[in-house]
Design an enzyme around this catalytic site. Structure first.
Site, mmCIF file in Angstrom:
data_model
loop_
_atom_site.group_PDB
_atom_site.id
_atom_site.type_symbol
_atom_site.label_atom_id
_atom_site.label_comp_id
_atom_site.label_asym_id
_atom_site.label_seq_id
_atom_site.Cartn_x
_atom_site.Cartn_y
_atom_site.Cartn_z
ATOM 1 N N ALA A 161 -9.582 5.149 4.251
ATOM 2 C CA ALA A 161 -9.546 6.288 5.177
ATOM 3 C C ALA A 161 -10.880 7.023 5.224
ATOM 4 O O ALA A 161 -11.545 7.203 4.201
ATOM 5 C CB ALA A 161 -8.459 7.296 4.823
ATOM 6 N N GLY A 162 -11.247 7.401 6.426
ATOM 7 C CA GLY A 162 -12.454 8.210 6.615
ATOM 8 C C GLY A 162 -13.627 7.461 7.212
ATOM 9 O O GLY A 162 -14.496 8.079 7.821
ATOM 10 N N ASN A 181 -9.104 1.376 9.688
ATOM 11 C CA ASN A 181 -8.326 1.022 10.877
ATOM 12 C C ASN A 181 -8.917 1.687 12.116
ATOM 13 O O ASN A 181 -9.445 1.024 13.005
ATOM 14 C CB ASN A 181 -6.862 1.430 10.683
ATOM 15 C CG ASN A 181 -5.949 0.997 11.835
ATOM 16 O OD1 ASN A 181 -6.364 0.667 12.930
ATOM 17 N ND2 ASN A 181 -4.663 0.992 11.589
ATOM 18 N N SER A 182 -8.897 3.023 12.145
ATOM 19 C CA SER A 182 -9.316 3.730 13.359
ATOM 20 C C SER A 182 -10.756 3.423 13.734
ATOM 21 O O SER A 182 -11.086 3.398 14.925
ATOM 22 C CB SER A 182 -9.162 5.234 13.168
ATOM 23 O OG SER A 182 -7.855 5.553 12.796
ATOM 24 N N GLY A 192 -8.198 8.856 9.792
ATOM 25 C CA GLY A 192 -8.521 8.944 11.223
ATOM 26 C C GLY A 192 -9.611 9.937 11.573
ATOM 27 O O GLY A 192 -9.881 10.164 12.746
ATOM 28 N N LYS A 203 0.857 -1.181 0.000
ATOM 29 C CA LYS A 203 0.000 0.000 0.000
ATOM 30 C C LYS A 203 0.899 1.240 0.000
ATOM 31 O O LYS A 203 1.649 1.468 0.957
ATOM 32 C CB LYS A 203 -0.902 0.016 1.246
ATOM 33 C CG LYS A 203 -1.637 1.349 1.409
ATOM 34 C CD LYS A 203 -2.499 1.418 2.646
ATOM 35 C CE LYS A 203 -2.876 2.874 2.933
ATOM 36 N NZ LYS A 203 -3.777 3.026 4.086
#
Lengths: 74, 264
Positions: B193-194, B215-216, B167, B106
């Site tokens: 992301a997001g 992830n977050s 994040g 990535k």
């Protein structure tokens, strides 16, 4: 080149200065550091050191090493 | 996908590798490695992103990620998180390849805080160098159809536009551009992301994404393991809804019960 017993060279590992025995190889350094060679990768002066060459590469004065592994990331 | 009866028939492919789960999960920001392992397992993911960092020389026997999330069980996708230039990103992934032997990576080249928005000139430069060096590049990018197309044409194996800043948990803030990118792409498109909660992941999949990377949203949930289960279900639900094809929207009511036979 003749070297006195106990002669050392200065290198940097992950940005920190360190003395190692003159003539030490990458393999010897990793063993001394207690690292599992299967789980790390080494860069020497911004060039990858292939794992198969660890025992053959002798460190030199002023070498800059990066030793990395995988950690959690997104 | 016509006639698809159940989701187990439904797989996706990137760089010649086939996967059943359409959720890629990051391994960062968990409380500890036990929680990381439990959440990863609950998510049903088959691919995990990992970061490359200096070993802690003062504690060489510290537990390592591989001991908890085994590369035998999950495809490791090394990332370039924290890299702000192409050369840092390329160095990082060459080390990753040496550490694990993986060429599927990535790529992310980030702009400065507070947005860490994808730096597209740096991303193009790094993608070109990595592809030339034999890497298979899944690339984090702006929600920009021109950039996404160019990355695909360069040879990237997947394009991964952001839903919102890393994040941020804001969800998919530009669904129309994500939709446009999906429509024109010939390689997998992932929202990366997001995503903040399950409905964001579902929405990304309803738009037609091949998979979602997050992830977050799991790691920073109050209960990460339960959120991991939610994300698994959310991605599956969104995928099925996409395949099923949603009903048309209309502004007026259209009753579901027949009007004939009403009592008078």
């Amino acid at each position: 080149m003749l070297r006195a017993m106990g002669e050392t060279i200065q290198i940097a590992i992950n940005g920190e200065g360190r003395s190692v025995g003159a003539g030490a190889t990458v393999a010897a350094l990793l063993a001394e550091l207690g690292l599992d060679t299967r789980k790390v990768a080494v860069e020497r002066n911004e060039e990858i050191v292939p794992r198969s060459t660890y025992a053959a590469q002798a460190l030199a004065e002023g070498d800059r090493l990066e030793i990395v592994h995988f950690i959690g990331g997104g | 996908m016509d006639g698809m009866q159940n989701s187990t028939d439904d797989t996706w492919e990137v760089a010649g590798r086939r996967f059943r789960s359409r959720l890629i999960v990051g391994t960062g920001r968990y409380k500890d490695l036990e929680e990381t392992a439990a959440a990863i397992q609950a998510s049903g993911t088959e691919i995990v992103t990992v970061a490359v960092r200096r070993v802690n020389l003062s504690d060489p026997k510290a537990p390592m990620l591989q001991d908890y999330v085994s590369p035998k069980d999950y495809t490791y996708l090394p990332n370039t998180a924290g890299c702000h230039t192409a050369s840092e990103a390329v160095r990082t992934l060459r080390l990753a390849r040496e550490a694990g032997g993986w060429n599927l990576v990535k790529l992310e080249v980030l702009g400065p805080p507070p947005f860490l928005y994808p730096d597209m000139p740096g991303t193009f430069e790094a993608a070109e160098a990595l592809i030339k060096d034999g890497f298979e590049v899944m690339v984090y990018c702006a929600d920009d159809p021109l950039a996404a197309k160019r990355l695909e044409e360069m040879g990237c194996v997947a394009v991964m536009p952001l839903g919102a800043p890393i994040g941020s948990g804001l969800g998919v803030v530009n669904p129309y551009m994500i939709g446009n990118i999906i429509e024109q792409a010939k390689v997998p498109v992932l929202v990366d992301a997001g995503v903040g909660t399950a409905s964001d992941a579902t929405y990304a999949m309803e738009l037609g994404c091949d998979a979602v990377l997050l992830n977050s949203a799991i790691a920073h949930a109050r209960n990460p393991v339960v959120m991991a289960r939610a994300m698994k279900a959310a991605v599956e639900a969104g995928r099925l809804a996409h395949l099923a094809g949603r009903m048309p929207r209309r502004v007026a009511a259209d009753p579901s019960s027949p009007l004939a036979g009403l009592i008078r």
